[in-house]
Design a protein around this motif. Structure first.
Motif, PDB file in Angstrom:
ATOM      1  N   PHE A 106      -3.174 -43.914 -31.140  1.00 25.44           N
ATOM      2  CA  PHE A 106      -1.905 -43.374 -31.690  1.00 25.44           C
ATOM      3  C   PHE A 106      -0.850 -43.439 -30.569  1.00 25.44           C
ATOM      4  CE2 PHE A 106       1.312 -40.418 -32.968  1.00 25.44           C
ATOM      5  CZ  PHE A 106       1.732 -41.041 -34.322  1.00 25.44           C
ATOM      6  N   ALA A 107      -1.222 -42.924 -29.371  1.00 25.88           N
ATOM      7  CA  ALA A 107      -0.224 -42.800 -28.275  1.00 25.88           C
ATOM      8  C   ALA A 107      -0.003 -44.107 -27.774  1.00 25.88           C
ATOM      9  CB  ALA A 107      -0.886 -42.062 -27.289  1.00 25.88           C
ATOM     10  N   ALA A 108      -0.873 -45.169 -27.790  1.00 30.63           N
ATOM     11  CA  ALA A 108      -0.624 -46.411 -27.118  1.00 30.63           C
ATOM     12  C   ALA A 108       0.085 -47.267 -28.189  1.00 30.63           C
ATOM     13  CB  ALA A 108      -2.280 -47.244 -27.059  1.00 30.63           C
ATOM     14  N   ASN A 109      -0.248 -47.257 -29.629  1.00 28.54           N
ATOM     15  CA  ASN A 109       0.367 -48.158 -30.611  1.00 28.54           C
ATOM     16  C   ASN A 109       1.674 -47.634 -31.177  1.00 28.54           C
ATOM     17  OD1 ASN A 109      -1.713 -49.699 -30.218  1.00 28.54           O
ATOM     18  ND2 ASN A 109      -2.828 -49.334 -32.125  1.00 28.54           N
ATOM     19  N   HIS A 110       2.018 -46.293 -31.209  1.00 33.14           N
ATOM     20  CA  HIS A 110       3.071 -45.699 -31.677  1.00 33.14           C
ATOM     21  C   HIS A 110       3.703 -44.913 -30.595  1.00 33.14           C
ATOM     22  CE1 HIS A 110       1.891 -47.217 -35.486  1.00 33.14           C
ATOM     23  NE2 HIS A 110       0.669 -46.758 -35.355  1.00 33.14           N
ATOM     24  N   PRO A 111       4.322 -45.148 -29.600  1.00 32.81           N
ATOM     25  CA  PRO A 111       5.047 -44.459 -28.433  1.00 32.81           C
ATOM     26  C   PRO A 111       6.166 -43.950 -28.920  1.00 32.81           C
ATOM     27  CG  PRO A 111       5.146 -46.601 -27.968  1.00 32.81           C
ATOM     28  CD  PRO A 111       4.337 -46.584 -28.939  1.00 32.81           C
ATOM     29  N   GLU A 112       6.842 -44.375 -30.029  1.00 26.23           N
ATOM     30  CA  GLU A 112       8.011 -43.714 -30.467  1.00 26.23           C
ATOM     31  C   GLU A 112       7.807 -42.316 -31.275  1.00 26.23           C
ATOM     32  OE1 GLU A 112       6.591 -46.083 -33.703  1.00 26.23           O
ATOM     33  OE2 GLU A 112       6.573 -46.371 -31.675  1.00 26.23           O
ATOM     34  N   ARG A 113       6.324 -42.144 -31.680  1.00 24.27           N
ATOM     35  CA  ARG A 113       6.107 -41.012 -32.547  1.00 24.27           C
ATOM     36  C   ARG A 113       5.373 -39.908 -31.881  1.00 24.27           C
ATOM     37  NH1 ARG A 113       6.457 -42.449 -37.771  1.00 24.27           N
ATOM     38  NH2 ARG A 113       6.490 -40.198 -38.258  1.00 24.27           N
TER      39      ARG A 113
END
Length: 270
Positions: A106-113
Motif C-alpha cells: 500500500f505504501a509503495a503503490n498509494h503514496p498519496e494515501r
C-alpha cells in the motif's frame, strides 16, 4: 477488549471494525490466527492522540469475504477501498504479521494515501531464515492442509510461540480469537491467503525501494518465526527507514508489551 461494530459497506458486505480516540487516523492491520482484538491493548493506548481504526480483514475474523485474489497486492487494494468507505484520505498504517506485507505494498503503490508506515514481525523477505516450523509449512504447502483440517494445530502452537512462557491470553480475548479462527470459511480463506502470499513474496522487495513515506521497522527481539535479521534487511531496503527492536519481546508484543510498543509508535508518529 476494544468495542467493535459491524458495518455494512456500499457493496453490502459486512465489516467488523473498531474506532477509538480522535486525531490523525492510524490504521492497524492484523495477521493470523488473529483478528482486530489482538490490537486491543495498543489501540486504547494510542487513542489519546489518534483516531485508531482496526478491522477484521475481509474473509478473516468476523468480516465477510470479498471476491478476488488473496495476494498482498489484493489485500492492499482492499485496504484502499476500506479507507474510501470510511472517508479517510490519508492515514498512518501499522501492519503486523500478514498485515505487514499489504501495508508495504500500500505504501509503495498509494503514496498519496499514507502518512507514515510501521511494520512489525512479518515475513517480508522470501529468502530470509524463519523458524523450522514456518520453513517446513512453506516448503511443502502443509500449512494449507493443516489450516483446512486441524485448526488447533495452528492456534495452540501460535499461542505458545507468540507469547512468553507462562503468559496466556485472557479468556475473553482468547475466546474471540479462537471462535473466529475456528470458522471453516475463515480457515479456507487463510489457506488461500498463504498460497497467495507465498506465490508473490519474491516480488515484494522490488517495491520496498519505492516507499517514500517515513517508515519504522519495529521488531520483537525474540520473534522465533521471523528473527530480527528480517527487520535489519527490510530497513536497509526501504529508503530512509528507521529500525527499533523491542528487547526480549515475542511476536504478539503489541498485546502483552503494549506500553513499549505504543511509546515507540507514538514517538515515531509525532
Amino acid at each position: 477488549m476494544v468495542r467493535t461494530s459491524v458495518e455494512k459497506l456500499s457493496s453490502g458486505r459486512l465489516l467488523r471494525i473498531a474506532r477509538v480516540g480522535s486525531g490523525p487516523p492510524v490504521v492497524l492491520l492484523h495477521g493470523y490466527p488473529d483478528n482486530l482484538q489482538i490490537w486491543s491493548e495498543l489501540a486504547i493506548r494510542l487513542a489519546d492522540q489518534f483516531e485508531v481504526i482496526a478491522f477484521d480483514w475481509p474473509g478473516m475474523g468476523y468480516s465477510e469475504a470479498w471476491p478476488g485474489g488473496t495476494t498482498p497486492f489484493h489485500m492492499a487494494e482492499r485496504l484502499l477501498k476500506i479507507l474510501d468507505e470510511l472517508s479517510i484520505e490519508r492515514a498512518s498504517v501499522v501492519g503486523m504479521d500478514m498485515g505487514g506485507q499489504p501495508a508495504l505494498v500500500f505504501a509503495a503503490n498509494h503514496p498519496e494515501r499514507i502518512d507514515r508506515l510501521v511494520v512489525m514481525n512479518s515475513l517480508v523477505l522470501w529468502d530470509e531464515e524463519t523458524s523450522w516450523e514456518i520453513e517446513v509449512l512453506r516448503k511443502y504447502g502443509w500449512n494449507r492442509l493443516i489450516l483446512r483440517n486441524f485448526p488447533r494445530l495452528v492456534f495452540w502452537p501460535a499461542e505458545r510461540s507468540f507469547l512468553p512462557r507462562r503468559r496466556k491470553l485472557p479468556s475473553e480475548l482468547r475466546a474471540d480469537l479462537w471462535k473466529s479462527f475456528s470458522q471453516n470459511d475463515v480457515r479456507l480463506f487463510i489457506a488461500r491467503l498463504c498460497a497467495g502470499y507465498q506465490g508473490t513474496l519474491m516480488q515484494l522487495p522490488d517495491l520496498y525501494q519505492r516507499i517514500t513515506c517515513p517508515t519504522l521497522v519495529l521488531w520483537a527481539e525474540q520473534d522465533q518465526h521471523f528473527p530480527p535479521n528480517h527487520a535489519k534487511r527490510l530497513c536497509e531496503a526501504v529508503p530512509g527507514s528507521s529500525l527499533k527492536v523491542i528487547p526480549e519481546a515475542k511476536h504478539w508484543m503489541a498485546w502483552y508489551l503494549a506500553d513499549a510498543v505504543a511509546n515507540s509508535i507514538r514517538t515515531f508518529l509525532a
